[in-house]
Write an enzyme that holds these catalytic residues in place. Structure first.
Site, mmCIF file in Angstrom:
data_model
loop_
_atom_site.group_PDB
_atom_site.id
_atom_site.type_symbol
_atom_site.label_atom_id
_atom_site.label_comp_id
_atom_site.label_asym_id
_atom_site.label_seq_id
_atom_site.Cartn_x
_atom_site.Cartn_y
_atom_site.Cartn_z
ATOM 1 N N THR A 343 0.799 -1.259 0.095
ATOM 2 C CA THR A 343 -0.002 0.029 -0.128
ATOM 3 C C THR A 343 0.844 1.219 0.062
ATOM 4 O O THR A 343 2.084 1.274 0.119
ATOM 5 C CB THR A 343 -0.792 0.240 1.258
ATOM 6 O OG1 THR A 343 -1.483 -1.071 1.329
ATOM 7 C CG2 THR A 343 -1.728 1.264 1.325
ATOM 8 N N GLY A 424 1.316 -1.545 5.070
ATOM 9 C CA GLY A 424 1.865 -2.595 5.807
ATOM 10 C C GLY A 424 0.646 -3.699 6.122
ATOM 11 O O GLY A 424 1.106 -4.310 7.036
ATOM 12 N N GLY A 425 -0.345 -3.804 5.301
ATOM 13 C CA GLY A 425 -1.093 -4.977 5.694
ATOM 14 C C GLY A 425 -1.634 -4.928 7.006
ATOM 15 O O GLY A 425 -2.338 -3.977 7.708
#
Length: 528
Positions: A343, A424-425
């Site tokens: 992202t 960073g999920g």
């Protein structure tokens, strides 16, 4: 950079310098923070292609003076053909594919999000779309210098991407990952952006671009068809909100994990920790994360199929109950099922008081890898976030998958407005909590709050372990305290991608603007 950038006319934070400068140029030309963000989003889609692109999704939180914050959810729906049965016929019964055409099963939504955001700017005052896309077009046509981050990521993921149609021709050099500094030209993407500038952003879904994409996707095994593009709908949504001792906190509703980010902060607020950077601070946030993630993993998905509304998880009674489950001295045994994702987060603020928190993603690094040679677009693999089994996140036509993406915004009690976020999920809510509490609760300078060492509980971007990862800059005494409390510690590099690429912009009641960016990224924060 030890301190945040400051100014009164405008501020932008982005994880690639070219995007920050593109946003600044629009602000200097008299554009709004919304227009600056579109320029930054287009530019970073070109200059940081391993992290995002126009073949992915986007989410907005927008604060304008005197108005309630508004959210724009530009996450694409699953194809009309995308069912568990369709994938079972192709050999996928346990999990969805993650690379290639079959992984590209949701409509790219971010372009629609740009269009919806720009509709909030009065047309008479709006800069021409060609102006907003000018920087992105130039970088795509003339080339970018491949960053070390892109080079390293390509090398790490090369084995799973090199055979995906279209990927090697654009992103590899003689079949190998590009070296840092390699000139990457994307002429097809430049032509696509020029077409959007001329024909409008809606042409991505109902024009020649959509037809080209539908044909290419179908050819390479995707269930997406042209009607899926034409049926795509952006949603304007009411952000989730929770009140805290710091002020009002906002984030995106499902299918994003925004509720988890808010729950972590609200639970930690109830722990009444009075000092930052010590055991109580880190342990408290980590244990709050576990409580939020357990609820998230069991029940979060497309809101149309959730048993209860996510806002109810922010009720006082629920938060009090979850807080009561936290042992202030000992770690709750872990792990759990992780969420992945790549992202970019960006923020912008203008002199008129508009503040934007924005996030854009193709899910995994380079998404599905499927790259259309006619348009230069890399398609996301966000649909891999669906489940093939029963539950709120089960794959179905027209449905939106679970999203790690969640831009954050806060209206602080003293009148300041903060936009912040990270890539960073699984780490997004955790990094948000670290940055926010350091700044808002413990008074750390905004830039220092981002630069300071961070942690990650569980898996995320490019990682396979479920330990508590600590950047190797924490006090060894604190590390031992966490170990003794039962946390399974793993030390990672001092400035690690695993800890995310965070950023923030801040508007003071006086009109002063601040911006901060992450030294872990290739970004910049500008204010003027």
């Amino acid at each position: 950079m030890l301190h945040s950038a400051i100014g009164y006319r405008g501020a932008v934070s982005a994880p690639h310098r070219a995007a920050a400068l593109a946003g600044r140029d629009v602000l200097e030309a008299g554009g709004t923070a919304i227009e600056a963000m579109v320029a930054a989003a287009a530019t970073i889609a070109v200059t940081y292609p391993h992290m995002n692109g126009i073949g992915g999704d986007g989410f907005w939180l927008i604060h304008r003076p005197g108005e309630a914050p508004v959210g724009i959810s530009a996450g694409g729906q699953a194809a009309g053909l995308a069912t568990p049965g369709w994938y079972a016929d192709r050999g996928y019964r346990a999990a969805l594919p993650t690379r290639g055409g079959e992984a590209a099963l949701t409509v790219p939504g971010t372009i629609g999000g740009w269009e919806r955001a720009l509709s909030l700017v009065p047309e008479a005052k709006r800069l021409p779309l060609a102006h907003l896309l000018r920087s992105a077009i130039a970088y795509a046509r003339d080339g970018i210098a491949v960053t070390g981050n892109q080079s390293r990521t390509t090398a790490e993921k090369w084995a799973g991407l090199k055979e995906v149609p279209g990927f090697a021709d654009l992103f590899l050099v003689d079949g190998a990952p590009p070296a840092p500094g390699h000139r990457l030209c994307q002429p097809a993407l430049a032509r696509t952006l020029e077409s959007l500038a001329e024909n409008g952003l809606a042409s991505f879904y109902k024009g020649a671009i959509a037809a080209a994409h539908a044909a290419y996707l179908s050819e390479h095994g995707s269930p997406l068809r042209q009607q899926d593009f034409s049926f795509f709908q952006v949603q304007t949504v009411t952000p989730l909100r929770v009140e805290s001792s710091w002020g009002s906190l906002y984030n995106m509703p499902p299918p994003t994990q925004g509720v988890a980010s808010l729950m972590i902060l609200a639970i930690f607020d109830r722990l009444n920790v009075d000092q930052g950077e010590g055991f109580a601070h880190l342990h408290g946030l980590i244990e709050a994360t576990k409580q939020a993630f357990l609820l998230r993993n069991a029940h979060l998905g497309d809101p149309s199929t959730m048993a209860e509304q996510a806002q109810s998880w922010l009720d006082v009674s629920v938060l009090d109950k979850l807080t009561g489950r936290i042992d202030r001295e000992n770690a709750l045994p872990w792990p759990h099922v992780p969420k992945q994702g790549d992202t970019v987060w960006m923020g912008a603020a203008d002199a008129d008081g508009t503040v934007v928190s924005f996030i854009q993603s193709v899910f995994w690094e380079f998404g599905s890898g499927l790259t259309c040679p006619e348009t230069g677009v890399v398609f996301q693999n966000r649909g891999a976030g669906f489940s093939l089994g029963d539950g709120p996140n089960q794959l179905a036509p027209g449905k939106r998958p679970f999203h790690t993406l969640n831009p954050a915004l806060a209206q602080l009690s003293d009148g300041r407005v903060l936009a912040y976020g990270t890539m960073g999920g699984e780490g997004q809510p955790q990094t948000q909590a670290a940055v926010f509490t350091r700044f808002a609760q413990f008074g750390t300078d905004l830039q220092q709050a981002i630069t300071a060492p961070r942690w990650l509980l569980g898996k995320t971007w490019g990682d396979d372990t479920t330990t508590l990862k600590l950047e190797d800059r924490f006090d060894p005494f604190l590390v031992n305290q966490l170990k003794n409390a039962g946390h399974q510690i793993e030390l990672i590099p001092e400035f690690s991608d695993l800890a995310g690429h965070a950023g923030a912009v801040l508007r003071h009641p006086t009109g002063l603007l601040e911006a901060a960016s992450d030294p872990r990224s290739d970004g910049d924060a500008v204010a003027f």
